[in-house]
Design a protein around this motif. Structure first.
Motif, PDB file in Angstrom:
ATOM      1  N   THR A  13       0.998 -14.999   8.193  1.00 13.21           N
ATOM      2  CA  THR A  13       0.001 -15.387   7.191  1.00 13.21           C
ATOM      3  C   THR A  13       0.613 -16.345   6.173  1.00 13.21           C
ATOM      4  O   THR A  13      -0.018 -17.322   5.769  1.00 13.21           O
ATOM      5  CB  THR A  13      -0.568 -14.142   6.476  1.00 13.21           C
ATOM      6  OG1 THR A  13      -1.167 -13.291   7.449  1.00 13.21           O
ATOM      7  CG2 THR A  13      -1.587 -14.522   5.434  1.00 13.21           C
ATOM      8  N   ASN A  14       1.853 -16.076   5.781  1.00 15.54           N
ATOM      9  CA  ASN A  14       2.531 -16.960   4.828  1.00 15.54           C
ATOM     10  C   ASN A  14       2.733 -18.355   5.418  1.00 15.54           C
ATOM     11  O   ASN A  14       2.592 -19.357   4.710  1.00 15.54           O
ATOM     12  CB  ASN A  14       3.877 -16.369   4.426  1.00 15.54           C
ATOM     13  CG  ASN A  14       3.729 -15.156   3.541  1.00 15.54           C
ATOM     14  OD1 ASN A  14       2.668 -14.903   2.980  1.00 15.54           O
ATOM     15  ND2 ASN A  14       4.793 -14.378   3.436  1.00 15.54           N
ATOM     16  N   PRO A  41      -6.894  -7.500  13.513  1.00 15.54           N
ATOM     17  CA  PRO A  41      -8.209  -8.065  13.215  1.00 15.54           C
ATOM     18  C   PRO A  41      -8.775  -7.695  11.843  1.00 15.54           C
ATOM     19  O   PRO A  41      -9.743  -8.302  11.409  1.00 15.54           O
ATOM     20  CB  PRO A  41      -9.102  -7.518  14.332  1.00 15.54           C
ATOM     21  CG  PRO A  41      -8.338  -6.473  15.012  1.00 15.54           C
ATOM     22  CD  PRO A  41      -6.909  -6.597  14.635  1.00 15.54           C
ATOM     23  N   ASP A  42      -8.166  -6.753  11.155  1.00 19.15           N
ATOM     24  CA  ASP A  42      -8.650  -6.349   9.835  1.00 19.15           C
ATOM     25  C   ASP A  42      -7.734  -6.790   8.702  1.00 19.15           C
ATOM     26  O   ASP A  42      -7.734  -6.190   7.629  1.00 19.15           O
ATOM     27  CB  ASP A  42      -8.825  -4.827   9.785  1.00 19.15           C
ATOM     28  CG  ASP A  42      -9.936  -4.350  10.690  1.00 19.15           C
ATOM     29  OD1 ASP A  42     -10.854  -5.145  10.972  1.00 19.15           O
ATOM     30  OD2 ASP A  42      -9.890  -3.184  11.118  1.00 19.15           O
ATOM     31  N   ASP A  43      -6.971  -7.843   8.906  1.00 20.02           N
ATOM     32  CA  ASP A  43      -6.047  -8.344   7.884  1.00 20.02           C
ATOM     33  C   ASP A  43      -6.865  -9.068   6.811  1.00 20.02           C
ATOM     34  O   ASP A  43      -7.329 -10.188   7.001  1.00 20.02           O
ATOM     35  CB  ASP A  43      -5.022  -9.274   8.517  1.00 20.02           C
ATOM     36  CG  ASP A  43      -3.919  -9.651   7.555  1.00 20.02           C
ATOM     37  OD1 ASP A  43      -4.227 -10.105   6.436  1.00 20.02           O
ATOM     38  OD2 ASP A  43      -2.745  -9.495   7.922  1.00 20.02           O
ATOM     39  N   TYR A  44      -7.017  -8.411   5.669  1.00 18.32           N
ATOM     40  CA  TYR A  44      -7.862  -8.926   4.590  1.00 18.32           C
ATOM     41  C   TYR A  44      -7.413 -10.313   4.113  1.00 18.32           C
ATOM     42  O   TYR A  44      -8.237 -11.224   3.980  1.00 18.32           O
ATOM     43  CB  TYR A  44      -7.872  -7.934   3.423  1.00 18.32           C
ATOM     44  CG  TYR A  44      -8.519  -8.470   2.181  1.00 18.32           C
ATOM     45  CD1 TYR A  44      -9.897  -8.567   2.081  1.00 18.32           C
ATOM     46  CD2 TYR A  44      -7.750  -8.903   1.104  1.00 18.32           C
ATOM     47  CE1 TYR A  44     -10.497  -9.082   0.952  1.00 18.32           C
ATOM     48  CE2 TYR A  44      -8.338  -9.414  -0.031  1.00 18.32           C
ATOM     49  CZ  TYR A  44      -9.711  -9.507  -0.105  1.00 18.32           C
ATOM     50  OH  TYR A  44     -10.298 -10.030  -1.227  1.00 18.32           O
ATOM     51  N   ALA A  45      -6.127 -10.471   3.841  1.00 23.21           N
ATOM     52  CA  ALA A  45      -5.627 -11.744   3.294  1.00 23.21           C
ATOM     53  C   ALA A  45      -5.891 -12.899   4.259  1.00 23.21           C
ATOM     54  O   ALA A  45      -6.273 -13.996   3.839  1.00 23.21           O
ATOM     55  CB  ALA A  45      -4.136 -11.639   2.990  1.00 23.21           C
ATOM     56  N   ARG A  72     -16.847  -6.886   6.153  1.00 21.14           N
ATOM     57  CA  ARG A  72     -16.436  -5.640   6.790  1.00 21.14           C
ATOM     58  C   ARG A  72     -15.145  -5.076   6.193  1.00 21.14           C
ATOM     59  O   ARG A  72     -15.003  -3.873   6.029  1.00 21.14           O
ATOM     60  CB  ARG A  72     -16.255  -5.868   8.296  1.00 21.14           C
ATOM     61  CG  ARG A  72     -15.969  -4.602   9.072  1.00 21.14           C
ATOM     62  CD  ARG A  72     -15.680  -4.861  10.530  1.00 21.14           C
ATOM     63  NE  ARG A  72     -14.328  -5.399  10.641  1.00 21.14           N
ATOM     64  CZ  ARG A  72     -14.004  -6.502  11.293  1.00 21.14           C
ATOM     65  NH1 ARG A  72     -14.919  -7.215  11.893  1.00 21.14           N
ATOM     66  NH2 ARG A  72     -12.754  -6.921  11.345  1.00 21.14           N
ATOM     67  N   VAL A  73     -14.179  -5.942   5.843  1.00 21.44           N
ATOM     68  CA  VAL A  73     -12.855  -5.439   5.452  1.00 21.44           C
ATOM     69  C   VAL A  73     -12.581  -5.424   3.956  1.00 21.44           C
ATOM     70  O   VAL A  73     -11.595  -4.815   3.529  1.00 21.44           O
ATOM     71  CB  VAL A  73     -11.711  -6.230   6.153  1.00 21.44           C
ATOM     72  CG1 VAL A  73     -11.840  -6.129   7.645  1.00 21.44           C
ATOM     73  CG2 VAL A  73     -11.648  -7.664   5.685  1.00 21.44           C
TER      74      VAL A  73
END
Length: 90
Positions: A13-14, A41-45, A72-73
């Protein structure tokens, strides 16, 4: 760090954020973000960054794809309502 911890999505993500903010390369950033979402699949950031990327690129189709995921998240009810209103407006 990614070579030491290849499954750590935080580093991926970074790297996506680096492409998005510093390099201004939305295509590479989205590619990296999608790799993260395949693993988590649920990585908020990451989902939030995908929505921001879509808005910056004025890509309505992409924004419609990621807004339901954000709804959803997200842990915040205000953000959830805001994202729902945005999705309805598109």
């Amino acid at each position: 760090m990614l070579s030491y911890y290849p499954s750590a999505t935080q580093y991926m993500t970074n790297i996506g954020s680096y492409y998005l903010v510093y390099k201004k390369d939305s295509k590479s950033a989205l590619k990296m973000y999608n790799k993260v979402l395949k693993k988590n699949p649920d990585d908020y950031a990451t989902i939030k960054n995908c929505v921001l990327l879509a808005r910056n690129d004025k890509n309505v189709k992409l924004e419609k794809k990621y807004l339901p995921m954000l709804i959803r998240v997200t842990p915040d009810e205000t953000e959830k309502a805001s994202a729902q209103a945005r999705l309805s407006a598109l």
